[in-house]
Scaffold this active site. Structure first.
Site, mmCIF file in Angstrom:
data_model
loop_
_atom_site.group_PDB
_atom_site.id
_atom_site.type_symbol
_atom_site.label_atom_id
_atom_site.label_comp_id
_atom_site.label_asym_id
_atom_site.label_seq_id
_atom_site.Cartn_x
_atom_site.Cartn_y
_atom_site.Cartn_z
ATOM 1 N N TRP A 277 0.876 -1.178 0.000
ATOM 2 C CA TRP A 277 0.000 0.000 0.000
ATOM 3 C C TRP A 277 0.915 1.232 0.000
ATOM 4 O O TRP A 277 1.830 1.329 0.826
ATOM 5 C CB TRP A 277 -0.889 -0.030 1.245
ATOM 6 N N ASP A 358 -0.606 -5.293 9.448
ATOM 7 C CA ASP A 358 -1.575 -4.282 9.057
ATOM 8 C C ASP A 358 -2.842 -5.034 8.653
ATOM 9 O O ASP A 358 -2.853 -5.756 7.645
ATOM 10 C CB ASP A 358 -1.020 -3.462 7.878
ATOM 11 N N LYS A 394 -13.193 -0.516 5.870
ATOM 12 C CA LYS A 394 -13.770 -1.367 4.838
ATOM 13 C C LYS A 394 -14.810 -2.332 5.385
ATOM 14 O O LYS A 394 -15.923 -2.408 4.881
ATOM 15 C CB LYS A 394 -12.660 -2.144 4.125
#
Ligand code: PLA
Length: 549
Positions: A277, A358, A394
């Site tokens: 990311w 993460d 999300k």
């Protein structure tokens, strides 16, 4: 200082500007002391011109800056005046552009690289001013009352969030935003989960207040978030070995952990997957934590470069932090298998590294919250100390609520207490304490068995919709592409994204020709795709892959 007759500012109104020649430098200055006082801030532009090319190629740069800054000039000057003033300055300093041309060439000097040099006031009044003779062709102009922030250049758009800005500006009706990883309904509308609406209703009914939260966040949120991650009956929680602090979603939680690393592990390196990311690097850069990359993606197999990954983790200095995506690796959509996770844990343990997870997509990879947490739980079960950043953007669709957490699993309750106290100390000057709204939603949903079950169902629907467009996109591509190109990697990838393998030029073609907005690394967010648009997307990918090199 000699006044150059007739070469004042070209504006019609009395704007008190005159142009002076001071030694070999041209100055554009207010013509009276009063005017000078009125225009307290003065900006100096220097630029050096190309020796051979008489009209300096970059000369417009500083003057564009002048025009942009013109809004800060006194109110009695209109925009036109500002433009005229700037163009007056331009014509003065650009040797070949107009009748006002007054070139000043200095001989010699290494500074004449042909590029404009924008210096600050200090360097003008300091030594550099005296040293200007070392410039080959130097022209200086002075603009008045421009911003103190003149030397701050325009930042590039964010590679992910900037895509949404470009999308909004596009008026074509076929446009499709597959940039940011944000879930859309089949009608391509943002989705607020029903459980979130129910939790908010409960909050209203209870009439909860808006007092500050403690620095570590809402206690009921911190409790349920650690349980969701590690499993409610995990002995680590019962033994109070987990320091959980509510953070500003995944990003803010990562940033807190980065600050902790910087303060208590000075010089320790963070290993980031290649690719990862995009914001990971920014986070560690800004926290001044050194990082390097480990191999992760193998373009030849469009799969995991497992050997490369292991070799790089082994080769890293002992005690490094290894940043791992808990599930649904962003951007590749490729996760290690359970067996590979075991080997990764072995190597991390051997090397005395610290795993740093993460977890931004728990529930979104497989549709199951427990399955998606299994990598973290596997490491925790080995008794390893670890860091885990969590996000509810999300899986609960709470993007704008900025709700997540940092969890530090420690080898003792005592260590966890101390670590937590230091994270609070880092958070306090950064943002004081976190927002309450999202934390209450999570606490209500995860902490209530009925809402929790409803959430799981809704998540399965979201994950299922993504899987179905994934399949449909693959089917459409396979039907269209008779070249023998194997698109089955799309089906093997998991989570919100597909890493298409399209290069930058091909991704540009997707956007410029087909109005499909995506990141330039070839990532598309399938969460922003509807079944109705699969065919169109397949056409765009087919064209970009085969017709753009
Ligand atoms: N970690 C990973 C791996 C992510 O993909 C994202 C979000 C985050 C953390 C942080 O999200 P949060 O701060 O909202 O909790 N990545 C998105 C959005 C979905 C973004 O770039 O901010 C993406 O499109 O990649």
């Amino acid at each position: 200082m000699t006044k150059i007759a007739g070469n004042g500012c070209k504006c019609n109104r009395p704007c008190h500007l005159s142009i002076y020649q001071h030694h070999k430098i041209i100055l554009l200055l207010p013509s009276s002391a009063a005017a000078l006082q009125e225009r307290k801030r003065v900006l100096f532009f220097f630029y050096t011109t190309n020796r051979r090319n008489r009209s300096p190629p970059h000369s417009l740069t500083p003057f564009r800056t002048a025009v942009q800054s013109a809004a800060l000039l006194p109110r009695d000057l209109g925009v036109e005046d500002h433009h005229q003033m700037a163009s007056g300055m331009l014509s003065l300093t650009c040797p070949s552009s107009s009748s006002l041309s007054l070139p000043h060439h200095f001989k010699g000097g290494a500074a004449a690289a042909g590029k404009p040099k924008l210096l600050n006031q200090a360097s003008v009044f300091g030594k550099r001013f005296v040293n200007t003779e070392s410039f080959t062709r130097t022209t200086m102009a002075v603009a008045l009352n421009v911003s103190r922030f003149e030397s701050i250049t325009m930042a590039p758009p964010d590679p992910i969030l900037g895509v949404s800005e470009a999308f909004r500006a596009d008026t074509n009706e076929m446009k499709l935003n597959l940039g940011v990883g944000a879930y859309r309904t089949e009608d391509l509308q943002p989705y607020v989960l029903n459980v979130v609406k129910k939790a908010e209703k409960l909050m209203l009914e209870r009439g909860e207040n808006k007092e500050y939260l403690p620095i570590e966040g809402l206690a009921s949120f911190n409790k349920v978030t650690a349980e969701l991650l590690l499993g409610a009956d995990n002995p680590l929680i019962l033994q109070q070995r987990v320091a959980t602090v509510q953070g500003l979603s995944g990003t803010g939680s990562l940033r807190l952990a980065a600050a902790l690393i910087e303060r208590y592990f000075p010089g320790a390196k963070v290993l980031i997957s290649s690719p990862s990311w995009g914001n990971h690097k920014n986070i560690f850069n800004d926290a001044r934590v050194p990082w390097s990359e480990y191999r992760y993606y193998d373009p030849s197999t469009v799969g995991l470069d497992f050997d490369g990954m292991i070799a790089d983790i082994k080769a890293a200095p002992e005690g490094s932090f290894v940043l791992l995506h808990g599930c649904a690796h962003n951007p590749t959509g490729i996760d290690p298998t359970p067996e590979q996770w075991e080997i990764i844990a072995d190597v991390i343990q051997e090397k005395n590294h610290i795993p740093f997870f993460d977890v931004a997509y728990q529930g979104f990879a497989s549709g199951s919250l427990d399955v998606d947490a299994s990598s973290v739980r596997l490491f925790a079960a080995r008794g390893l100390e670890l860091l885990v950043a969590q996000s509810y953007s999300k899986n609960l669709g709470l993007y704008a609520e900025r709700i997540g957490a940092i969890n530090i699993v420690c080898s003792s309750a005592d260590a966890a207490t101390r670590v937590k106290s230091q994270i609070k100390r880092l958070a306090r000057p950064m943002y004081s304490n976190p927002p309450v709204h999202g934390a209450r939603i999570v606490a209500n949903v995860v902490g209530d068995p009925e809402l929790f079950n409803e959430w799981k169902e809704e998540m399965e629907v979201m994950a299922g919709r993504i899987k179905s467009v994934r399949q449909k996109l693959y089917d459409s591509l396979r039907a269209k592409d008779k070249s023998g190109k194997d698109w089955s990697f799309i089906l093997r990838q998991i989570g919100m994204f597909s890493f298409t393998g399209l290069n930058k030029a091909q991704s540009d073609n997707m956007t410029n020709k087909w109005h499909v907005y995506m990141t330039k690394d070839g990532r598309i967010s399938l969460a922003g795709l509807s079944s109705a648009k699969c065919e169109y997307l397949a056409d765009a990918i087919f064209d970009s892959y085969h017709n753009v090199s």
